[in-house]
Design a protein around this motif. Structure first.
Motif, PDB file in Angstrom:
ATOM      1  N   VAL A   1      -4.157  -2.726  -9.874  1.00 43.16           N
ATOM      2  CA  VAL A   1      -3.950  -1.800  -8.762  1.00 43.16           C
ATOM      3  C   VAL A   1      -5.303  -1.178  -8.408  1.00 43.16           C
ATOM      4  O   VAL A   1      -6.133  -0.930  -9.278  1.00 43.16           O
ATOM      5  CB  VAL A   1      -2.928  -0.698  -9.125  1.00 43.16           C
ATOM      6  N   THR A   2      -5.513  -0.946  -7.126  1.00 45.87           N
ATOM      7  CA  THR A   2      -6.717  -0.269  -6.656  1.00 45.87           C
ATOM      8  C   THR A   2      -6.327   1.117  -6.175  1.00 45.87           C
ATOM      9  O   THR A   2      -5.418   1.263  -5.343  1.00 45.87           O
ATOM     10  CB  THR A   2      -7.383  -1.041  -5.495  1.00 45.87           C
TER      11      THR A   2
ATOM     12  N   VAL B   1      -4.520   7.527 -13.335  1.00 47.26           N
ATOM     13  CA  VAL B   1      -3.482   6.988 -12.452  1.00 47.26           C
ATOM     14  C   VAL B   1      -3.495   5.465 -12.501  1.00 47.26           C
ATOM     15  O   VAL B   1      -2.446   4.814 -12.612  1.00 47.26           O
ATOM     16  CB  VAL B   1      -3.693   7.480 -11.004  1.00 47.26           C
ATOM     17  N   GLU B   2      -4.685   4.890 -12.442  1.00 49.10           N
ATOM     18  CA  GLU B   2      -4.818   3.430 -12.437  1.00 49.10           C
ATOM     19  C   GLU B   2      -4.277   2.819 -13.721  1.00 49.10           C
ATOM     20  O   GLU B   2      -3.503   1.847 -13.676  1.00 49.10           O
ATOM     21  CB  GLU B   2      -6.294   3.075 -12.260  1.00 49.10           C
ATOM     22  N   ASP B   3      -4.647   3.392 -14.860  1.00 46.89           N
ATOM     23  CA  ASP B   3      -4.182   2.856 -16.146  1.00 46.89           C
ATOM     24  C   ASP B   3      -2.669   2.978 -16.281  1.00 46.89           C
ATOM     25  O   ASP B   3      -2.000   2.047 -16.765  1.00 46.89           O
ATOM     26  CB  ASP B   3      -4.870   3.594 -17.303  1.00 46.89           C
TER      27      ASP B   3
ATOM     28  N   ILE C   1       0.853  -1.187   0.000  1.00 50.24           N
ATOM     29  CA  ILE C   1       0.000   0.000   0.000  1.00 50.24           C
ATOM     30  C   ILE C   1       0.890   1.238   0.000  1.00 50.24           C
ATOM     31  O   ILE C   1       1.754   1.388   0.878  1.00 50.24           O
ATOM     32  CB  ILE C   1      -0.933   0.029   1.231  1.00 50.24           C
ATOM     33  N   ILE C   2       0.712   2.088  -1.001  1.00 52.11           N
ATOM     34  CA  ILE C   2       1.491   3.331  -1.106  1.00 52.11           C
ATOM     35  C   ILE C   2       0.518   4.504  -1.023  1.00 52.11           C
ATOM     36  O   ILE C   2      -0.495   4.534  -1.731  1.00 52.11           O
ATOM     37  CB  ILE C   2       2.281   3.399  -2.430  1.00 52.11           C
ATOM     38  N   THR C   3       0.835   5.463  -0.167  1.00 49.80           N
ATOM     39  CA  THR C   3      -0.034   6.625   0.019  1.00 49.80           C
ATOM     40  C   THR C   3       0.717   7.897  -0.346  1.00 49.80           C
ATOM     41  O   THR C   3       1.870   8.099   0.082  1.00 49.80           O
ATOM     42  CB  THR C   3      -0.523   6.716   1.479  1.00 49.80           C
ATOM     43  N   TYR C   4       0.048   8.762  -1.143  1.00 50.84           N
ATOM     44  CA  TYR C   4       0.621  10.047  -1.538  1.00 50.84           C
ATOM     45  C   TYR C   4      -0.307  11.164  -1.070  1.00 50.84           C
ATOM     46  O   TYR C   4      -1.518  10.973  -0.907  1.00 50.84           O
ATOM     47  CB  TYR C   4       0.761  10.143  -3.061  1.00 50.84           C
ATOM     48  N   SER C   5       0.276  12.330  -0.873  1.00 48.89           N
ATOM     49  CA  SER C   5      -0.530  13.540  -0.657  1.00 48.89           C
ATOM     50  C   SER C   5      -0.401  14.409  -1.898  1.00 48.89           C
ATOM     51  O   SER C   5       0.604  14.350  -2.614  1.00 48.89           O
ATOM     52  CB  SER C   5      -0.049  14.296   0.586  1.00 48.89           C
ATOM     53  N   TYR C   6      -1.436  15.199  -2.180  1.00 47.56           N
ATOM     54  CA  TYR C   6      -1.388  16.068  -3.350  1.00 47.56           C
ATOM     55  C   TYR C   6      -2.385  17.204  -3.169  1.00 47.56           C
ATOM     56  O   TYR C   6      -3.265  17.161  -2.283  1.00 47.56           O
ATOM     57  CB  TYR C   6      -1.712  15.278  -4.625  1.00 47.56           C
TER      58      TYR C   6
END
Length: 340
Positions: free
Chosen positions: A93-94, A81-83, A67-72
């Motif tokens: 990927v979810t 993003v998914e594609d 699980i990777i989490t980003y802020s933006y």
């Protein structure tokens, strides 16, 4: 055979028919439709099991991954993003969006399912790809975690053990409480109806493409307690009518008891069902998929549980009694009070 008789004489039948006219409820012939109920239940169960072959979405905590989490800041398109990430990684990927405590900042969570997780190099490539997509959105890596599948498997196992233990307790409880109406068979029939409810709920979850996750297990454990309640109410009514209407054929006894309980059962179920609809609407408006993945399966379980309590379980219990040769239940003899 001390507590049951197998036949009724003609005078008794006439007497019972006159008693039915005095009931303040319209008696519906539930047991006369037993064959239809059995076929419908079997079809729903088979379809639910076959739904497994359409593909089951198992949550990350049950099969492991990263699980990777980003802020933006600003706006990003989840589909883009998914594609992009799927093309880079070569696997599914979810992607989920969220809000942080800072009203101007949002979060983007990417979940990858794999046994070994993503390598450091692959995680770096994913970060570079997301940053390149939105160079002006201040995309920043917040957290990156590998999820061990063993922890999810342990949780799943504990839930299954809890469900089995609860089913055994229910059988014992019903057997002791309703021993006047052959409690062990009543308990087994109730649990079979409950199992039917859980299987159909599972099928609904799979077909609606929800994940098998902790929310699903919460639904299962909730239905274990909720669905059995209406069945116990009907059993209680059968036990009462066993004394109020002595000598009544078991088929009529169940039809009367069901007819007396149907309004209460439907009112309870409809109230709970509409509460889940409200929760689902709020979840849709707010974009809270985690809540929707609980409320929607609960609606499926409520509908199936209501059907089982009124139709399938009583019909199965009557069939069981007739297989034992029991067509009439004797009234329960009240204990005489000791004279002081």
């Amino acid at each position: 055979m001390s507590k049951q008789t197998k036949t009724l004489n003609e005078p008794n039948e006439s007497k019972q028919q006159s008693k039915y006219k005095n009931l303040d409820v319209k008696v519906r012939d539930f047991i006369g439709k037993s064959k239809f109920f059995f076929i419908l239940s079997l079809v729903l169960i088979v379809l639910s099991i076959l739904s497994t072959f359409t593909g089951v979405d198992i949550a990350l905590e049950f099969k492991g991954g990263t699980i990777i989490t980003y802020s933006y800041v600003g706006d990003v398109d989840i589909s883009t993003v998914e594609d992009t990430v799927e093309e880079l990684i070569g696997s599914g990927v979810t992607v989920q969006q969220g809000d942080s405590l800072d009203s101007d900042t949002h979060t983007l969570t990417l979940s990858f399912s794999s046994n070994d997780g993503l390598t450091i190099e692959m995680q770096s490539d994913v970060t570079d790809a997301v940053t390149a997509l939105y160079p002006n959105n201040e995309v920043t890596l917040v957290d990156s975690n590998d999820v061990d599948a063993s922890s999810g498997s342990e949780f799943f196992t504990k839930c299954i053990v809890a469900a089995i233990f609860a089913a055994l307790i229910l059988i014992i409880y019903i057997a002791l409480r309703f021993k006047q109406i052959s409690g062990w068979s009543a308990g087994v029939c109730a649990v079979l109806g409950l199992l039917s409810t859980l299987i159909v709920t599972y099928g609904g979850v799979v077909l609606m493409r929800f994940e098998i996750d902790s929310n699903f297990m919460a639904v299962i454990l909730t239905l274990l307690g909720y669905s059995i309640n209406d069945t116990i109410v009907i059993y209680d009514r059968i036990r009462e009518n066993q004394t109020i209407l002595p000598g009544t054929p078991i088929t009529d006894l169940v039809n009367i008891s069901n007819s007396q309980s149907i309004r209460r059962t439907l009112q309870t179920s409809v109230t709970t069902f509409f509460a889940m609809i409200v929760v689902t609407v709020v979840a849709l408006v707010s974009g809270l998929d985690s809540i929707r993945s609980f409320s929607v399966p609960m609606m499926v379980g409520i509908m199936m549980g209501t059907y089982n309590s009124l139709c399938f379980v009583p019909a199965l219990w009557v069939w069981w009694q007739k297989r034992r040769g029991v067509t009439t239940l004797q009234p329960v003899k009240k204990k005489k009070k000791a004279v002081v």
